[in-house]
Design a protein around this motif. Structure first.
Motif, short mmCIF file in Angstrom:
data_model
loop_
_atom_site.label_atom_id
_atom_site.label_comp_id
_atom_site.label_asym_id
_atom_site.label_seq_id
_atom_site.Cartn_x
_atom_site.Cartn_y
_atom_site.Cartn_z
N GLN A 171 4.75 -6.97 -7.95
CA GLN A 171 3.67 -5.98 -7.94
C GLN A 171 4.22 -4.56 -7.93
O GLN A 171 3.66 -3.68 -8.57
CB GLN A 171 2.77 -6.24 -6.72
CG GLN A 171 2.06 -7.57 -6.86
CD GLN A 171 1.30 -7.93 -5.61
OE1 GLN A 171 1.85 -8.42 -4.63
NE2 GLN A 171 0.00 -7.69 -5.64
N VAL A 172 5.33 -4.36 -7.24
CA VAL A 172 5.90 -3.02 -7.14
C VAL A 172 6.45 -2.55 -8.49
O VAL A 172 6.30 -1.38 -8.85
CB VAL A 172 7.01 -3.01 -6.05
CG1 VAL A 172 7.89 -1.80 -6.18
CG2 VAL A 172 6.38 -3.06 -4.66
N LYS A 190 0.82 -1.21 0.00
CA LYS A 190 0.00 0.00 0.00
C LYS A 190 0.86 1.27 0.00
O LYS A 190 0.53 2.27 -0.64
CB LYS A 190 -0.90 -0.02 1.24
CG LYS A 190 -1.86 1.12 1.34
CD LYS A 190 -2.69 1.01 2.61
CE LYS A 190 -3.65 2.20 2.71
NZ LYS A 190 -4.35 2.20 4.01
N ASN A 242 5.46 5.26 -11.18
CA ASN A 242 6.30 6.41 -10.81
C ASN A 242 7.34 6.11 -9.73
O ASN A 242 7.88 7.03 -9.10
CB ASN A 242 5.42 7.58 -10.38
CG ASN A 242 4.45 7.96 -11.47
OD1 ASN A 242 4.83 8.01 -12.65
ND2 ASN A 242 3.20 8.17 -11.12
N LEU A 284 4.26 -0.56 -10.85
CA LEU A 284 3.82 0.80 -10.52
C LEU A 284 4.64 1.82 -11.33
O LEU A 284 5.85 1.69 -11.43
CB LEU A 284 3.99 1.05 -9.01
CG LEU A 284 3.15 0.12 -8.12
CD1 LEU A 284 3.58 0.25 -6.66
CD2 LEU A 284 1.67 0.44 -8.27
N ALA A 319 3.91 1.53 -1.23
CA ALA A 319 4.50 1.66 -2.56
C ALA A 319 3.49 2.24 -3.55
O ALA A 319 3.82 3.13 -4.34
CB ALA A 319 4.99 0.30 -3.05
N SER A 320 2.25 1.77 -3.49
CA SER A 320 1.29 2.24 -4.49
C SER A 320 0.90 3.69 -4.24
O SER A 320 0.73 4.47 -5.16
CB SER A 320 0.08 1.30 -4.60
OG SER A 320 -0.72 1.44 -3.47
N ARG A 321 0.82 4.09 -2.97
CA ARG A 321 0.54 5.51 -2.69
C ARG A 321 1.70 6.40 -3.11
O ARG A 321 1.50 7.49 -3.65
CB ARG A 321 0.22 5.70 -1.21
CG ARG A 321 -1.12 5.11 -0.81
CD ARG A 321 -1.37 5.25 0.68
NE ARG A 321 -1.57 6.64 1.07
CZ ARG A 321 -2.77 7.23 1.13
NH1 ARG A 321 -3.85 6.55 0.81
NH2 ARG A 321 -2.88 8.49 1.52
N SER A 377 3.77 5.91 -5.51
CA SER A 377 3.74 6.00 -6.96
C SER A 377 2.64 6.97 -7.42
O SER A 377 2.86 7.83 -8.27
CB SER A 377 3.51 4.61 -7.56
OG SER A 377 3.37 4.70 -8.96
N GLU A 378 1.46 6.82 -6.82
CA GLU A 378 0.32 7.68 -7.15
C GLU A 378 0.61 9.15 -6.89
O GLU A 378 0.20 10.03 -7.63
CB GLU A 378 -0.82 7.26 -6.21
CG GLU A 378 -2.16 7.04 -6.82
CD GLU A 378 -3.05 6.46 -5.73
OE1 GLU A 378 -3.20 5.22 -5.73
OE2 GLU A 378 -3.54 7.23 -4.87
#
Ligand SMILES: *Cc1c(COP(=O)(O)O)cnc(C)c1O
Length: 228
Positions: free
Chosen positions: A148-149, A104, A154, A152, A106-108, A110-111
């Protein structure tokens, strides 16, 4: 009191001694951990050639990044625990995050990474000794999480980070550090197209052992800036 210049030089000397002792011909980057220390001490270290600095606390780190925005080529690494509601300032201010311990986060990151900045460099934090008190992925989780990372957009996965449990002897210190090195090799084999060049491990007390086992970034605070 010994100056930052002297302590910085002593730390560089210790890194080079360890590199020689263990036959390392590649570079080992010194990350100067400046948490709790004033921006003026970071500026002083910069004047003596230090470029990479590590911070643990979001607000303190963001404040220093702003205060020292005039220092060309300075590089900011976030190495502390991140709550998911604090990812935005980290994504906006830092160049690296070593302490990614949940998908979570990592995805934030990137976002929330601003489009006008280069991708954020990240390491996955590994709980290499399976300590209940420490965050990080288990070694078994790393390959799957990496998959998964890397999807992503960014962020760029650069490698792994660990804070091993303290041990008495260099021989004991080297065991978990060697396991980290093996884990990075597995990742490199699985994803040969990625720039997986980073093993962030080794602090003031286990720096030589970490260099022996392939650390590419050592994180040193006290030995440079004094006790906190
Ligand atoms: C504080 C800290 C360091 C530096 O520790 P010292 O003992 O001051 O050298 C390194 N890595 C992490 C993750 C830290 O929190």
């Amino acid at each position: 009191m010994t100056s930052i210049e002297t302590r910085l030089q002593q730390t560089r000397d210790s890194i080079n001694e360890a590199r020689e002792r263990f036959g390392r011909t590649d570079a080992v980057q010194l990350l100067a951990v400046s948490k709790t220390k004033p921006a003026e001490q970071v500026r002083e270290a910069y004047q003596y050639g230090q470029r990479a600095f590590g911070e643990n606390y979001v607000q303190e780190g963001v404040d220093k990044v702003k205060t020292l925005a005039d220092l060309e080529g300075i590089e900011w690494h976030f190495i502390g625990p991140i709550q998911s509601n604090k990812t935005r300032p980290v994504a906006e201010s830092f160049d690296w995050v070593h302490s990614v311990d949940r998908l979570k986060i990592a995805s934030r990151l990137s976002e929330q990474r601003p489009a006008d900045l280069p991708p954020l460099n990240i390491c996955l934090q590994v709980n290499i000794d399976n300590e209940a008190s420490k965050s990080g992925f288990t070694p078994e989780q790393v390959l799957e999480v990496a998959e998964q990372v890397i999807a992503l957009p960014n962020i760029v996965l650069r490698g792994l980070m660990a804070i091993p449990a303290p041990s008495e002897t260099e021989e004991e210190q080297r065991k978990p550090l060697r396991a980290m090195s093996e884990l990075l090799h597995e990742l490199q084999k699985r994803f040969p197209e990625l720039p997986l060049d980073t093993l962030s491990m080794g602090m003031s007390d286990d720096m030589a052992a970490a260099i022996a086992e392939g650390a590419t970034i050592v994180r040193v605070g006290t030995a440079i800036f004094g006790a906190r």
